[in-house]
Design a protein around this motif. Structure first.
Motif, PDB file in Angstrom:
ATOM      1  N   MET A   1       0.846  -1.166   0.000  1.00 44.69           N
ATOM      2  CA  MET A   1       0.000   0.000   0.000  1.00 44.69           C
ATOM      3  C   MET A   1       0.894   1.233   0.000  1.00 44.69           C
ATOM      4  O   MET A   1       1.880   1.300   0.721  1.00 44.69           O
ATOM      5  CB  MET A   1      -0.897   0.004   1.232  1.00 44.69           C
ATOM      6  CG  MET A   1      -1.831   1.181   1.259  1.00 44.69           C
ATOM      7  SD  MET A   1      -3.033   1.135   2.581  1.00 44.69           S
ATOM      8  CE  MET A   1      -4.001  -0.260   2.083  1.00 44.69           C
ATOM      9  N   ILE A   2       0.501   2.190  -0.814  1.00 52.00           N
ATOM     10  CA  ILE A   2       1.216   3.463  -0.911  1.00 52.00           C
ATOM     11  C   ILE A   2       0.230   4.571  -0.575  1.00 52.00           C
ATOM     12  O   ILE A   2      -0.888   4.594  -1.093  1.00 52.00           O
ATOM     13  CB  ILE A   2       1.769   3.686  -2.332  1.00 52.00           C
ATOM     14  CG1 ILE A   2       2.768   2.600  -2.694  1.00 52.00           C
ATOM     15  CG2 ILE A   2       2.383   5.075  -2.461  1.00 52.00           C
ATOM     16  CD1 ILE A   2       3.180   2.612  -4.138  1.00 52.00           C
ATOM     17  N   VAL A   3       0.646   5.482   0.282  1.00 53.06           N
ATOM     18  CA  VAL A   3      -0.164   6.651   0.605  1.00 53.06           C
ATOM     19  C   VAL A   3       0.616   7.880   0.151  1.00 53.06           C
ATOM     20  O   VAL A   3       1.766   8.076   0.567  1.00 53.06           O
ATOM     21  CB  VAL A   3      -0.464   6.731   2.112  1.00 53.06           C
ATOM     22  CG1 VAL A   3      -1.253   7.989   2.427  1.00 53.06           C
ATOM     23  CG2 VAL A   3      -1.209   5.488   2.578  1.00 53.06           C
ATOM     24  N   ALA A   4       0.013   8.666  -0.701  1.00 52.26           N
ATOM     25  CA  ALA A   4       0.662   9.877  -1.217  1.00 52.26           C
ATOM     26  C   ALA A   4      -0.155  11.087  -0.804  1.00 52.26           C
ATOM     27  O   ALA A   4      -1.350  11.160  -1.067  1.00 52.26           O
ATOM     28  CB  ALA A   4       0.770   9.803  -2.734  1.00 52.26           C
ATOM     29  N   GLU A   5       0.493  12.015  -0.140  1.00 52.93           N
ATOM     30  CA  GLU A   5      -0.166  13.249   0.289  1.00 52.93           C
ATOM     31  C   GLU A   5       0.391  14.396  -0.547  1.00 52.93           C
ATOM     32  O   GLU A   5       1.601  14.509  -0.751  1.00 52.93           O
ATOM     33  CB  GLU A   5       0.107  13.492   1.770  1.00 52.93           C
ATOM     34  CG  GLU A   5      -0.602  14.690   2.328  1.00 52.93           C
ATOM     35  CD  GLU A   5      -0.343  14.865   3.822  1.00 52.93           C
ATOM     36  OE1 GLU A   5      -0.918  15.804   4.383  1.00 52.93           O
ATOM     37  OE2 GLU A   5       0.431  14.088   4.414  1.00 52.93           O
ATOM     38  N   PHE A   6      -0.509  15.241  -1.048  1.00 54.66           N
ATOM     39  CA  PHE A   6      -0.084  16.366  -1.884  1.00 54.66           C
ATOM     40  C   PHE A   6      -1.164  17.433  -1.818  1.00 54.66           C
ATOM     41  O   PHE A   6      -2.175  17.273  -1.133  1.00 54.66           O
ATOM     42  CB  PHE A   6       0.155  15.916  -3.331  1.00 54.66           C
ATOM     43  CG  PHE A   6      -1.084  15.433  -4.028  1.00 54.66           C
ATOM     44  CD1 PHE A   6      -1.791  16.270  -4.867  1.00 54.66           C
ATOM     45  CD2 PHE A   6      -1.555  14.140  -3.825  1.00 54.66           C
ATOM     46  CE1 PHE A   6      -2.950  15.828  -5.500  1.00 54.66           C
ATOM     47  CE2 PHE A   6      -2.687  13.681  -4.457  1.00 54.66           C
ATOM     48  CZ  PHE A   6      -3.392  14.535  -5.284  1.00 54.66           C
ATOM     49  N   ALA A   7      -0.977  18.514  -2.532  1.00 60.82           N
ATOM     50  CA  ALA A   7      -1.983  19.576  -2.576  1.00 60.82           C
ATOM     51  C   ALA A   7      -2.157  20.041  -4.017  1.00 60.82           C
ATOM     52  O   ALA A   7      -1.179  20.181  -4.755  1.00 60.82           O
ATOM     53  CB  ALA A   7      -1.576  20.750  -1.703  1.00 60.82           C
ATOM     54  N   TYR A   8      -3.416  20.217  -4.398  1.00 63.55           N
ATOM     55  CA  TYR A   8      -3.705  20.897  -5.659  1.00 63.55           C
ATOM     56  C   TYR A   8      -3.546  22.377  -5.390  1.00 63.55           C
ATOM     57  O   TYR A   8      -4.045  22.901  -4.393  1.00 63.55           O
ATOM     58  CB  TYR A   8      -5.143  20.641  -6.121  1.00 63.55           C
ATOM     59  CG  TYR A   8      -5.384  19.270  -6.688  1.00 63.55           C
ATOM     60  CD1 TYR A   8      -4.796  18.891  -7.891  1.00 63.55           C
ATOM     61  CD2 TYR A   8      -6.207  18.366  -6.034  1.00 63.55           C
ATOM     62  CE1 TYR A   8      -5.026  17.641  -8.425  1.00 63.55           C
ATOM     63  CE2 TYR A   8      -6.446  17.114  -6.570  1.00 63.55           C
ATOM     64  CZ  TYR A   8      -5.848  16.756  -7.760  1.00 63.55           C
ATOM     65  OH  TYR A   8      -6.079  15.518  -8.292  1.00 63.55           O
TER      66      TYR A   8
END
Length: 67
Positions: A1-8
């Protein structure tokens, strides 16, 4: 499982910028993505773009979204 946090991040018509945080959760097997989900706060997105009143109006019973 990969969790990617980012912002538009986007620029509004008045040249100000807004950021909306997001998270992608992906399940990977044998090097391939087999499932992907994305999570974003729609209220914050509509608020940042100045469309919250439009969203609320569309959610009221009997109202249809504008075409």
């Amino acid at each position: 499982m990969i969790v990617a946090e980012f912002a538009y991040e986007f620029t509004l018509p008045d040249d100000t910028t807004a950021k909306v945080p997001c998270v992608f959760v992906m399940r990977v097997r044998d090097g391939r993505i087999i499932e992907s989900r994305d999570y974003i706060d729609p209220i914050r997105t509509y608020t940042a773009r100045g469309y919250l009143d439009r969203l609320i109006a569309c959610l009221r019973p009997g109202n249809q979204p504008e075409a």
